[in-house]
Write a protein that holds these residues in place. Sequence first.
Motif, PDB file in Angstrom:
ATOM      1  N   GLU A   6       0.840  -1.205   0.000  1.00  0.00           N
ATOM      2  CA  GLU A   6       0.000   0.000   0.000  1.00  0.00           C
ATOM      3  C   GLU A   6       0.871   1.248   0.000  1.00  0.00           C
ATOM      4  O   GLU A   6       0.665   2.183  -0.762  1.00  0.00           O
ATOM      5  N   LEU A   7       1.869   1.220   0.898  1.00  0.00           N
ATOM      6  CA  LEU A   7       2.774   2.374   0.987  1.00  0.00           C
ATOM      7  C   LEU A   7       3.471   2.587  -0.346  1.00  0.00           C
ATOM      8  O   LEU A   7       3.609   3.719  -0.826  1.00  0.00           O
ATOM      9  N   PHE A   8       3.887   1.492  -0.943  1.00  0.00           N
ATOM     10  CA  PHE A   8       4.557   1.578  -2.235  1.00  0.00           C
ATOM     11  C   PHE A   8       3.663   2.256  -3.256  1.00  0.00           C
ATOM     12  O   PHE A   8       4.094   3.133  -4.010  1.00  0.00           O
ATOM     13  N   LYS A   9       2.393   1.845  -3.267  1.00  0.00           N
ATOM     14  CA  LYS A   9       1.493   2.441  -4.252  1.00  0.00           C
ATOM     15  C   LYS A   9       1.298   3.923  -4.011  1.00  0.00           C
ATOM     16  O   LYS A   9       1.323   4.727  -4.945  1.00  0.00           O
ATOM     17  N   THR A  10       1.148   4.321  -2.735  1.00  0.00           N
ATOM     18  CA  THR A  10       0.949   5.748  -2.456  1.00  0.00           C
ATOM     19  C   THR A  10       2.167   6.546  -2.865  1.00  0.00           C
ATOM     20  O   THR A  10       2.045   7.617  -3.456  1.00  0.00           O
ATOM     21  N   ARG A  17       7.249  -3.666  -7.999  1.00  0.00           N
ATOM     22  CA  ARG A  17       6.173  -4.207  -7.182  1.00  0.00           C
ATOM     23  C   ARG A  17       6.505  -5.622  -6.735  1.00  0.00           C
ATOM     24  O   ARG A  17       6.272  -6.012  -5.593  1.00  0.00           O
ATOM     25  N   HIS A  18       7.077  -6.348  -7.631  1.00  0.00           N
ATOM     26  CA  HIS A  18       7.472  -7.724  -7.377  1.00  0.00           C
ATOM     27  C   HIS A  18       8.465  -7.798  -6.219  1.00  0.00           C
ATOM     28  O   HIS A  18       8.356  -8.657  -5.331  1.00  0.00           O
ATOM     29  N   ASN A  19       9.411  -6.846  -6.177  1.00  0.00           N
ATOM     30  CA  ASN A  19      10.396  -6.839  -5.100  1.00  0.00           C
ATOM     31  C   ASN A  19       9.767  -6.534  -3.764  1.00  0.00           C
ATOM     32  O   ASN A  19      10.172  -7.072  -2.733  1.00  0.00           O
ATOM     33  N   VAL A  20       8.756  -5.639  -3.792  1.00  0.00           N
ATOM     34  CA  VAL A  20       8.095  -5.297  -2.535  1.00  0.00           C
ATOM     35  C   VAL A  20       7.446  -6.538  -1.936  1.00  0.00           C
ATOM     36  O   VAL A  20       7.566  -6.823  -0.741  1.00  0.00           O
ATOM     37  N   ILE A  21       6.795  -7.295  -2.811  1.00  0.00           N
ATOM     38  CA  ILE A  21       6.121  -8.499  -2.317  1.00  0.00           C
ATOM     39  C   ILE A  21       7.141  -9.482  -1.759  1.00  0.00           C
ATOM     40  O   ILE A  21       6.940 -10.082  -0.693  1.00  0.00           O
ATOM     41  N   ALA A  68      -1.847 -13.439   2.961  1.00  0.00           N
ATOM     42  CA  ALA A  68      -2.470 -12.566   1.964  1.00  0.00           C
ATOM     43  C   ALA A  68      -2.863 -11.236   2.582  1.00  0.00           C
ATOM     44  O   ALA A  68      -2.690 -10.170   1.993  1.00  0.00           O
ATOM     45  N   LYS A  69      -3.373 -11.300   3.826  1.00  0.00           N
ATOM     46  CA  LYS A  69      -3.785 -10.057   4.470  1.00  0.00           C
ATOM     47  C   LYS A  69      -2.583  -9.175   4.758  1.00  0.00           C
ATOM     48  O   LYS A  69      -2.613  -7.962   4.562  1.00  0.00           O
ATOM     49  N   LYS A  70      -1.496  -9.795   5.224  1.00  0.00           N
ATOM     50  CA  LYS A  70      -0.332  -8.987   5.561  1.00  0.00           C
ATOM     51  C   LYS A  70       0.295  -8.361   4.331  1.00  0.00           C
ATOM     52  O   LYS A  70       0.768  -7.240   4.366  1.00  0.00           O
ATOM     53  N   LEU A  71       0.308  -9.120   3.246  1.00  0.00           N
ATOM     54  CA  LEU A  71       0.908  -8.570   2.032  1.00  0.00           C
ATOM     55  C   LEU A  71       0.001  -7.543   1.379  1.00  0.00           C
ATOM     56  O   LEU A  71       0.413  -6.850   0.460  1.00  0.00           O
ATOM     57  N   ARG A  72      -1.242  -7.520   1.832  1.00  0.00           N
ATOM     58  CA  ARG A  72      -2.229  -6.595   1.267  1.00  0.00           C
ATOM     59  C   ARG A  72      -2.333  -6.753  -0.241  1.00  0.00           C
ATOM     60  O   ARG A  72      -2.297  -5.779  -0.994  1.00  0.00           O
ATOM     61  N   LEU A  73      -2.446  -8.006  -0.666  1.00  0.00           N
ATOM     62  CA  LEU A  73      -2.653  -8.243  -2.078  1.00  0.00           C
ATOM     63  C   LEU A  73      -4.094  -7.914  -2.392  1.00  0.00           C
ATOM     64  O   LEU A  73      -4.994  -8.538  -1.871  1.00  0.00           O
ATOM     65  N   ASP A  74      -4.298  -6.968  -3.267  1.00  0.00           N
ATOM     66  CA  ASP A  74      -5.683  -6.645  -3.588  1.00  0.00           C
ATOM     67  C   ASP A  74      -6.038  -7.391  -4.853  1.00  0.00           C
ATOM     68  O   ASP A  74      -5.685  -7.009  -5.962  1.00  0.00           O
ATOM     69  N   SER A  75      -6.695  -8.509  -4.690  1.00  0.00           N
ATOM     70  CA  SER A  75      -7.088  -9.277  -5.871  1.00  0.00           C
ATOM     71  C   SER A  75      -8.320 -10.076  -5.489  1.00  0.00           C
ATOM     72  O   SER A  75      -8.607 -10.251  -4.298  1.00  0.00           O
TER      73      SER A  75
END
Lengths: 528, 266
Positions: free
Chosen positions: A366-370, A392-396, A416-423
Amino acid sequence: MEWSMVFAMTTKVIETLAFSLFRIKSYLGRFLYQFQIFAKMTQDIEMKEQQPALSNSLSITAPSTFQNLKEIAALIEVGAYAREVRRIVRAIRWTIQLRRKLKASVLSAFLNYVLIPGSELHSRLYSYLPKEDDQDMELDTATSATQAPAKHPLPELEVYCCFLVLIFLIDQKRYSEAKACSSASIARLKNLNRRTVDVLASRLYFYYSLSYELTGDLAEIRGNLLALHRTATLRLDELGQETLLNLLLRNYLYYNLYDQAEKLRSKAPRFEAHSNQQFCRYLFYLGKIRTIQLEYTDAKESLLQAARKAPDAALGFRVICNKWAVIVRLLLGEIPERTIFMQKGMEKALRPYFELTNAVRIGDLELFKTVADKFSNTFSSDRTDNLIVRLRHNVIRTGLRNISISYSRISLADVAKKLRLDSPNPIADAESIVAKAIRDGAIDATLDHANGWMVSKETGDIYSTNEPQVAFNSRIAFCLNMHNEAVRALRFPPNSHKEKEGAEKRRERQQQEQELAKHIAEDDDDEF
Amino acid sequence: MDPKFTEVSQIFQLFKAAFVRKDFDTCIKLLSQLKVMLTEFKSLPPLFEEMPNAIQERTLARDIYEHAVFLSVKIEDQDALERDFFQLKPYYTDTYGLQPSSQEHPILGLNLLRLLVQNRIAEFHTELELLPSSALENPCIKHAIELEQSFMEGAYNRVLSARQTVPHEIYVYFMDLLAKTVRDEIAGCSEKAYDSLSINDARQMLLFSSDLDLVKYIEEEHPEWEIRKGFVFFQRAKESAPCKEIPSLQLINQTLSYARELERIV
């Protein structure tokens, strides 16, 4: 006026000294180079002293610049006659120092002095200069009329005049005129084939490309640059080749034509770099191409080298090298240290990249996206936006690594929740992502599909394996290598062969050695 | 040029009719004929001369090449696709004055997809750099980009579900190829990540429709996997105990080199 005579005398003295030293061979090569640097430094210091001393009265400032220009012209003449390129290089260096002081009046006076008034070149160059107030002109023409003989100008001097007018126009931001001037000068250059002109020519090419770039017409000159590069290669003009290759690469990279740039670069002949600045530029363009082609290790090496070799004054260049280097390091999976972002003068420019590094380090999508959205303008103007997407891949991965280290067992839903994957289907996504990460060796764990959790493996005691030995070995090899290189690079002190050991000194030394030998012998006896 | 132009247009109409009929052999023959005739037009790349009806000729040539691209996908010839795409590319980048083609973005997306399937990721990114940011919003191209991202991250199920949301029916061929690549990748990852999987789960993950297919696949590609009691066991027992032996030869070599170097120090 006295200053100039002293100046001329010191130059002559230093030059004769340089000449005599030049005749002595081998290990004095380096000494000579240092001497030249020393000579240049003294000249620079003298020039700098000269200009502030005389800047109080306005009417004298213009002639002092004019005097400098005349000296430069004299130097170029000498260099051309003696076919020595270093003088031309020195002349260009002095010109760059004078760049701030060039005014239309000075330039027109200089043109009158050097070129034959009324010749085609003179009238063309003269037309670019605006006509300023007359009194300065009269003063200069008075002085020049007494001194200038009407002589046929050397081609080097003609090219030098074109060069002067060109930088004057660019500094005045008259880019379209600069374009026209540079194109005409390039056309003239095609007929000249002298080594001494090459140095001036390479500068001209650079400003030619710059004037077109500033007016946004870079694509037009691509054909010309290629033809010039061909000619330079045929004439074995290495400096010209280097400059033109860099200009061509810049041209292609400006339009994002990475494929063509790489094809050119791989086929162009390579040789020892003649100019440090050109080499830095080449490394930077190479780094950029390699980054886009996903060869991150090579890219990192080139970019870091470019940033290191660049002169301190080239702040903008170093900033952008550092920006790309930061991104490449992030893509490689390593986090750059904080000190890189705190370098003098670069803090503000590197701020977006600092925040980006932070986001990647924490592993928070999320932080990365902002951050990416917040600074998207900066990133698109730096042309790094596509690379940021790849991050993005590196962040994950980083997030996964943190999770795997902190938990011995964790359910995939929580991952999944911790990584905040929005899918739409986070658990299945998380499962495949973790599986791939395990396969790539980023984390050490196993998955349990039936229960839906990830089990981290225990990291064993590393000292019981071979690892420390391997690490030690690489360090030892490095140190030994360094030692060998140092031994090979040893030199005798420059004048040692000249001093003959006087008879007295020799006797002294022999005496000392005898005493030492007796001492050792006595010690040995004592120990017994 | 006019009679030639009309001739080319006529043959092109025949080509289009054959294409719709799915008569691919006639199509191939007509296409080679068309290509030869196109070499007579001087206003096309690489000559780019300015003839009076240059724009018409270029538009026609572009249409012909676009259909050639679609044809090569239908006959499943990837080399022909690459060739035709390279011939088509100058029409998109270097020609001015032409109306933007409606097929431009789907074809660009198709090319990206082809590079992805052939695992030429470096070229994929190089091509991506050439696209202006406005093109990145286009659904066809966005689809390819998201696919590449999911592939890199390892979210393979997203890749497979993207197959359903193909923006253009011409992409289906590549999605099938991609499915095969994805399956191999998933198999490789599962091997390392899981100790064992039930047959049902394995079948689901590897996207087989029946157990029989799964068994056949395992026998062909991964003979080291065992199938016992309704579970698939991935062989990972080998890496249990670390080797007890010391790599003696290597250690001896290293120590000798240290000794040699130390002797050299004066």
